[in-house]
Write a protein that holds these residues in place. Sequence first.
Motif, short mmCIF file in Angstrom:
data_model
loop_
_atom_site.label_atom_id
_atom_site.label_comp_id
_atom_site.label_asym_id
_atom_site.label_seq_id
_atom_site.Cartn_x
_atom_site.Cartn_y
_atom_site.Cartn_z
N VAL A 67 27.58 -0.01 10.50
CA VAL A 67 28.36 1.06 11.13
C VAL A 67 28.23 2.33 10.30
CG1 VAL A 67 30.65 1.80 11.87
CG2 VAL A 67 30.00 -0.60 12.07
N VAL A 68 27.98 3.47 10.97
CA VAL A 68 27.82 4.75 10.25
C VAL A 68 29.14 5.11 9.57
CG1 VAL A 68 27.34 7.20 10.47
CG2 VAL A 68 26.05 5.56 11.83
N THR A 69 29.07 5.28 8.25
CA THR A 69 30.24 5.64 7.46
C THR A 69 30.26 7.13 7.15
OG1 THR A 69 30.39 3.45 6.46
CG2 THR A 69 31.43 5.24 5.26
N ARG B 200 28.79 -5.38 -4.25
CA ARG B 200 30.20 -5.72 -4.19
C ARG B 200 31.03 -4.50 -4.57
NH1 ARG B 200 32.23 -9.91 -8.36
NH2 ARG B 200 32.69 -8.04 -9.55
N VAL B 201 31.94 -4.13 -3.71
CA VAL B 201 32.87 -3.03 -3.99
C VAL B 201 34.09 -3.63 -4.68
CG1 VAL B 201 34.30 -1.22 -2.98
CG2 VAL B 201 32.06 -1.74 -1.99
N THR B 202 34.42 -3.11 -5.86
CA THR B 202 35.47 -3.69 -6.69
C THR B 202 36.81 -3.02 -6.41
OG1 THR B 202 33.84 -4.13 -8.41
CG2 THR B 202 36.15 -4.20 -9.06
N LEU B 203 37.83 -3.85 -6.21
CA LEU B 203 39.17 -3.35 -5.94
C LEU B 203 39.72 -2.59 -7.15
CD1 LEU B 203 41.70 -3.40 -4.03
CD2 LEU B 203 42.42 -5.45 -5.27
N GLY B 204 40.32 -1.43 -6.89
CA GLY B 204 40.95 -0.66 -7.95
C GLY B 204 39.98 -0.07 -8.94
N ALA B 205 38.72 0.12 -8.54
CA ALA B 205 37.71 0.64 -9.45
C ALA B 205 36.80 1.61 -8.70
CB ALA B 205 36.89 -0.49 -10.06
N VAL B 206 36.03 2.38 -9.46
CA VAL B 206 35.03 3.28 -8.89
C VAL B 206 33.67 2.59 -8.99
CG1 VAL B 206 33.92 5.53 -9.01
CG2 VAL B 206 36.35 5.31 -9.55
N THR B 207 33.09 2.23 -7.86
CA THR B 207 31.76 1.62 -7.81
C THR B 207 30.75 2.74 -7.56
OG1 THR B 207 32.67 -0.44 -6.92
CG2 THR B 207 30.30 -0.09 -6.69
N THR B 208 29.91 3.01 -8.55
CA THR B 208 28.92 4.09 -8.45
C THR B 208 27.53 3.51 -8.24
OG1 THR B 208 30.25 5.51 -9.88
CG2 THR B 208 27.94 6.11 -9.58
N GLN C 7 45.96 1.92 -7.75
CA GLN C 7 44.71 2.49 -8.22
C GLN C 7 43.74 2.62 -7.05
OE1 GLN C 7 43.22 0.69 -11.86
NE2 GLN C 7 45.17 -0.38 -12.11
N GLU C 8 42.92 3.64 -7.09
CA GLU C 8 42.05 3.96 -5.97
C GLU C 8 40.76 3.14 -6.01
OE1 GLU C 8 41.47 8.14 -3.83
OE2 GLU C 8 40.45 8.03 -5.75
N THR C 9 40.40 2.58 -4.87
CA THR C 9 39.12 1.89 -4.72
C THR C 9 38.14 2.89 -4.11
OG1 THR C 9 40.18 -0.25 -4.39
CG2 THR C 9 37.91 -0.03 -3.64
N LYS C 10 37.13 3.26 -4.88
CA LYS C 10 36.23 4.33 -4.45
C LYS C 10 34.78 3.90 -4.61
CE LYS C 10 37.13 8.60 -5.65
NZ LYS C 10 37.25 9.85 -6.46
N VAL C 11 33.93 4.38 -3.70
CA VAL C 11 32.48 4.17 -3.78
C VAL C 11 31.81 5.54 -3.89
CG1 VAL C 11 30.41 3.33 -2.61
CG2 VAL C 11 32.55 2.03 -2.46
N THR D 66 36.70 6.52 0.03
CA THR D 66 37.70 5.50 -0.32
C THR D 66 38.00 4.63 0.90
OG1 THR D 66 39.48 7.07 0.24
CG2 THR D 66 38.77 6.97 -2.07
N GLU D 67 37.14 4.73 1.91
CA GLU D 67 37.37 4.02 3.17
C GLU D 67 36.71 2.64 3.22
OE1 GLU D 67 39.44 5.24 5.46
OE2 GLU D 67 39.77 6.88 4.05
N ILE D 68 35.94 2.29 2.19
CA ILE D 68 35.25 1.00 2.20
C ILE D 68 36.13 -0.03 1.49
CG2 ILE D 68 33.18 -0.26 1.50
CD1 ILE D 68 31.68 2.38 1.54
N PRO D 69 36.52 -1.11 2.15
CA PRO D 69 37.38 -2.11 1.51
C PRO D 69 36.63 -2.87 0.42
CG PRO D 69 36.65 -2.89 3.65
CD PRO D 69 36.20 -1.47 3.54
N SER D 70 37.38 -3.46 -0.50
CA SER D 70 36.76 -4.22 -1.58
C SER D 70 36.08 -5.46 -1.02
CB SER D 70 37.81 -4.62 -2.62
OG SER D 70 38.81 -5.43 -2.01
N GLY D 71 35.09 -5.94 -1.76
CA GLY D 71 34.33 -7.11 -1.34
C GLY D 71 32.85 -6.78 -1.20
N VAL D 72 32.07 -7.74 -0.74
CA VAL D 72 30.63 -7.55 -0.57
C VAL D 72 30.37 -6.72 0.69
CG1 VAL D 72 28.43 -8.70 -0.20
CG2 VAL D 72 30.10 -9.70 -1.75
N ALA D 73 29.55 -5.69 0.55
CA ALA D 73 29.23 -4.81 1.68
C ALA D 73 27.73 -4.55 1.71
CB ALA D 73 29.99 -3.49 1.57
N SER D 74 27.18 -4.45 2.92
CA SER D 74 25.76 -4.14 3.10
C SER D 74 25.62 -2.66 3.47
CB SER D 74 25.16 -5.01 4.21
OG SER D 74 25.19 -6.38 3.86
N PHE D 75 24.90 -1.93 2.63
CA PHE D 75 24.70 -0.50 2.84
C PHE D 75 23.32 -0.25 3.45
CE2 PHE D 75 27.84 -0.85 -0.46
CZ PHE D 75 28.71 0.21 -0.25
#
Length: 423
Positions: A209-211, A256-264, A186-190, A227-236
Motif C-alpha cells: 500500500v502506498v504510504t 522490523r519496525v521497533t516499538l518506541g524507537a526510531v528505525t532508520t 515514546q514515538e515509533t518512527k521510520v 510515524t504511521e507504520i505500526p511496529s513489527g515486520v513490514a515489507s517496503f
Amino acid sequence: MAPCKRQFIIWLIFAVLINCTSVFLAANKALANDLLPTSVEILVSCGDGFVEIISGEVCDPGDPPGVPQDVGTTTCQDYYDVFSNPFASGIMACLLDCSDFDISDCYTCGNTNKEAAEDCDTGDFGGATCITLGFVGGSLFCTSECQISTANCEAMEEQGGTPGGGGTGGAPGGPIGYSPGDLNEQETKVVIRGKSYPDADVHILVDGVVTGIVKTDTKADFYFETTEIPSGVASFGFWSEDKDGLKSTLLSLTFRVTLGAVTTITGVYLAPTIDVSSKSVRQGDNITIFGQTVPETEVLIHINSDEEIIEQTNSKDTGEWQLVFNTEPLEVDFHTAKALFQIEAGGNIIKSGFSKSISFAISKQGGEAVCSEADLNHDGRVNLTDFSILLFYWGTDNECADQNQNGIVDLIDFSIMMYYWTG
C-alpha cells in the motif's frame, strides 16, 4: 507446415521462454540482493519487548500488558537456589535496565530456604512471627504451598477469637516490568534515506500500500519519515520514474519496525532506468543504450552474449547516461542489456541493484521490417492472430514475418513479437 510440427514448435518456444525467464529472474534477484547497500539503524529503547544484542541487552522486560517481555528460552530451572539446586518453580523475568535476568520470582517450595517469591518455606518465615503480624502470641505454620498460616496464633480478646487458618501470602507474583504506558509515550518512527533520479517522485509502499510519495533533490537524494507504520515486520517497496517516463524496477526490502524507537533505513538506492534506440540492428551497426540514474556516477552496462560484455560510462550532472555500442562482437541472435551504478563511499565501492533487462536483436541483413512492430495482419494489435501467422511462416524467408530481416523466421522474430505483444 504440418499441424503437429507447428504444435511442437509452439510448445518448444514457450518451454524455452519460460525456462530462460525463470533462470534469468532467479540469477538477477540473487545478484541484486548481493549488491544492495541498504542498512538499518535502530535507536532502541530498553523495554520494547525485543532483545537488542547489538546494544548489550541480555533480555527485555517489555511493557506489560501490551508488550510481553523477551527472555528467550531462559527459565527459572536454568538458575540455582542457595543449595546449588535448580529452582523448581517461578516465572523468569528481566531487570528494568535489560542488563540481566530477574530471578526474584524463582523459588523451590520445600527446600527450607524462603525465596523472595515465597511467604515462608518449612521453618523459615523470613523474620515474621505471630506478634509481627498483629497477634499476641502463638506460632506460625508454613503450608505445603509455602504460604503462612496464622491458625495457631493467639489473638487479643477484642479481636473476637483466634483468626482462621487463612494465610497472609499468595501465589508467587508475575514478572516485573515497566508500568503500562511507558513505551506508548515514546514515538515509533521510520526514517528512510536513499537515491533515485534528480527531481523525481519516489513512491514508497508498505505491505503493498502506498504510504508516501517524496520528491528527490537535484542530486537524486530523497528523505522520508513517518510515524504511521505500526511496529513489527513490514515489507517496503520503492519505485520511481525518470524524466522520460521510464520506470525503475521495484526495490523490495523487509525490515522490523521497533516499538518506541526510531528505525532508520539508509542506502535505498534505486537501479538506473534503461532503454535502447532500436529493437533490431544489423550486426556491426551501433546501438545506443541509455537511461537515467544518480548524477555523476559510474554506470556499468552488462550485455549478454556467448561471453558477457561489460561496458562502462558515466552519468551527467542531470543523471542522464548513454552508451553508444558497436554490435560487431555480438552474435546474430537475441540479446539483452541491464545496468547498475556504483559510487565510492568511505573508501568502499557501493553498487545498486540491476535495472530491468532490455532486449534487442542482431541480424545479418538488418533493415526495417516490412510489417513493423510485429503487427503481421495490420490491425493495430499484436496478438494470437499475428502469432499464428508467424508460425505459418516459421523457417521460411517471408518478409512480413521475418521481423529482423535476417532471411529466416525464427526464435528472434518470436522474441521481437513478444516485446510488442498487446494481447
